[in-house]
Design an enzyme around this catalytic site. Structure first.
Site, PDB file in Angstrom:
ATOM      1  N   HIS A 286      19.853  31.184  -3.229  1.00 49.40           N
ATOM      2  CA  HIS A 286      19.033  29.977  -3.087  1.00 49.40           C
ATOM      3  C   HIS A 286      18.844  29.625  -1.606  1.00 49.40           C
ATOM      4  O   HIS A 286      18.791  30.518  -0.782  1.00 49.40           O
ATOM      5  CB  HIS A 286      19.630  28.820  -3.892  1.00 49.40           C
ATOM      6  N   HIS A 356      26.779  33.497  -5.621  1.00 53.43           N
ATOM      7  CA  HIS A 356      26.283  32.352  -6.401  1.00 53.43           C
ATOM      8  C   HIS A 356      27.447  31.597  -7.036  1.00 53.43           C
ATOM      9  O   HIS A 356      28.567  32.111  -7.122  1.00 53.43           O
ATOM     10  CB  HIS A 356      25.340  32.833  -7.510  1.00 53.43           C
ATOM     11  N   GLU A 420      29.188  35.354  -9.597  1.00 55.59           N
ATOM     12  CA  GLU A 420      29.147  33.931  -9.954  1.00 55.59           C
ATOM     13  C   GLU A 420      30.591  33.434  -9.853  1.00 55.59           C
ATOM     14  O   GLU A 420      31.448  33.785 -10.675  1.00 55.59           O
ATOM     15  CB  GLU A 420      28.622  33.750 -11.370  1.00 55.59           C
TER      16      GLU A 420
END
Length: 455
Positions: A286, A356, A420
């Site tokens: 992001h 992430h 993640e």
């Protein structure tokens, strides 16, 4: 019992027919030469696999066996005694030349130092720990002599009462002549004079810097001759203090000579990292106008992605890896997924890591996942190495290694994974993953996984 032993010895005549280690519980009447028959053989404090490891022997190394007891052999090394498993030793014939045994001096003698500064070491050998130093002309008490690898060492006691080993090349029994009395010279201003080392060819290793500059003169303003990577060795010749900072004149493995800051040199070899020299692209997910997931505590995923990426970057750079970041700011424009992959291809990365933090509709979701894709190769080994080390470091729930079609791994032509590192949607986990301590653990897990993968 004698017949039984004779039968066993006859059956194994090729390996141990004349070897003292064949009879458990016996004591060797004299020292015997033996050869190590294992890749690495541990030297233990006592006879037993649970005993403390004092050091190691390498395969093919010839050692001196002193005593045998219940399948264990007492050996001598670096002036100390220890125990090794007898089953990893093979007998050898007496060599034409054997190291001289220590010859204890019946009466202690006084010897004098001929070097500018002589190191007194814990054991006979230039790799042994330095206990203290003795200046030129000062006296030591000599007790015994030992020859190691053709070099003579003396066990001595200094005037301050410290006992250790010194090279006999720099000791003499002849007392130095007393110099005529002269007025004390005035102290010279810096730079201080060079201090030659007492023992030539001392090895130092680069520490604390991913690359250490070797300069033409002892000054940060001097031109750079070359650079040496962390963990590599240089040969140390002399020391000079300039403006309160210590510099060393060294020679690199490539033969170049120059000056290096002693702040980044150590006699202890640093641990080697398999990521050294590798190109790693880190992709903090992001960024810019895309905050990613947002927790109930207002934590934005893009922020902790970048924080964790920076922790990983520091670890990798200190280990000698080349690190490329797809983004370094949270305020720059949003980077498209295709652009992130293009960066990986541009720098011909050895590995691409996309960082992430997860989100789910279930507030109770928790744990770590690692994803990979098989389009350009099976990165399962890379994913498993990183996932395993992440769980070890963080103690989080192991959600496993999975395949997925994430763009940055599916269209990446180099080994790549997406991690993640916890659920930002879980209020309790959000508080944890937002801390620097957790992000450092996660970064360490990825770092360890990469080293495991490249090893």
């Amino acid at each position: 019992m004698i017949k039984k032993i004779t039968t066993i010895l006859a059956a194994t005549a090729l390996t141990a027919s004349l070897f003292i280690f064949s009879v458990p519980g016996t004591q060797a009447s004299a020292s015997t030469q033996a050869k190590v028959n294992a890749s690495i053989l541990n030297i233990r404090e006592k006879p037993g696999t649970t005993s403390k490891v004092l050091g190691t022997f390498k395969k093919g190394q010839v050692i001196t066996a002193i005593q045998q007891q219940n399948g264990w052999t007492r050996v001598s090394f670096s002036g100390k005694n220890g125990w090794v498993s007898s089953k990893y030793l093979l007998p050898v014939k007496a060599a034409a030349k054997t190291p001289a045994k220590p010859a204890t001096v019946t009466k202690p003698a006084t010897y004098y130092v001929t070097a500018i500064a002589l190191n007194i070491r814990k054991a006979p050998g230039t790799s042994s720990t330095v206990l203290t130093t003795v200046k030129k002309g000062e006296a030591v008490t000599f007790y015994e002599k030992k020859v190691i690898s053709g070099k003579s060492w003396g066990r001595v006691k200094t005037a301050s009462g410290k006992m250790g080993w010194a090279s006999l090349s720099y000791l003499t029994s002849k007392a130095p002549a007393k110099p005529a009395s002269k007025p004390a010279p005035k102290p010279k201003p810096e730079p201080e004079p060079s201090t030659p080392t007492a023992e030539p060819d001392v090895k130092y290793y680069v520490t604390g810097a991913s690359a250490l500059n070797i300069r033409k003169e002892p000054s940060t303003s001097s031109s750079v001759v070359t650079a040496v990577k962390k963990g590599e060795a240089v040969t140390f010749f002399e020391k000079k203090v300039v403006s309160g900072k210590s510099w060393a004149r060294v020679k690199t493995a490539s033969g170049k000579t120059g000056w290096a800051s002693m702040s980044y040199l150590s006699t202890k070899r640093p641990p080697a990292y398999s990521v050294s020299g590798k190109t790693i692209v880190i992709d903090p997910g992001h960024g810019g106008s895309d905050p990613g997931a947002i927790g109930k505590g207002k934590t934005q995923e893009k922020t902790i992605n970048l924080q964790t990426a920076n922790e990983l970057k520091l670890l990798l750079q200190n280990a000698g890896a080349k690190v490329i970041m797809t983004r370094t700011s949270n305020t720059s424009r949003k980077l498209e997924l295709s652009e992130r992959v293009a960066i990986s291809h541009k720098y011909k990365a050895d590995v691409f890591i996309s960082i992430h933090y997860n989100s789910a509709s279930d507030d109770g979701a928790t744990g770590i996942d690692t994803f990979y894709d098989k389009t350009y190769g099976n990165e399962a080994e890379l994913a498993k190495s990183i996932q395993t080390e992440l769980i070890k470091q963080t103690g989080m729930r192991d959600r496993g290694v999975k395949t997925a079609g994430f763009y940055v791994v599916k269209y990446n032509k180099v080994p790549s994974v997406l991690v993640e590192l916890g659920f930002i949607s879980n209020p309790n986990e959000e508080k944890l993953i937002a801390t620097k301590a957790y992000q450092q653990k996660a970064a360490r897990g990825i770092f360890n996984g990469l080293n495991k993968y490249f090893d």
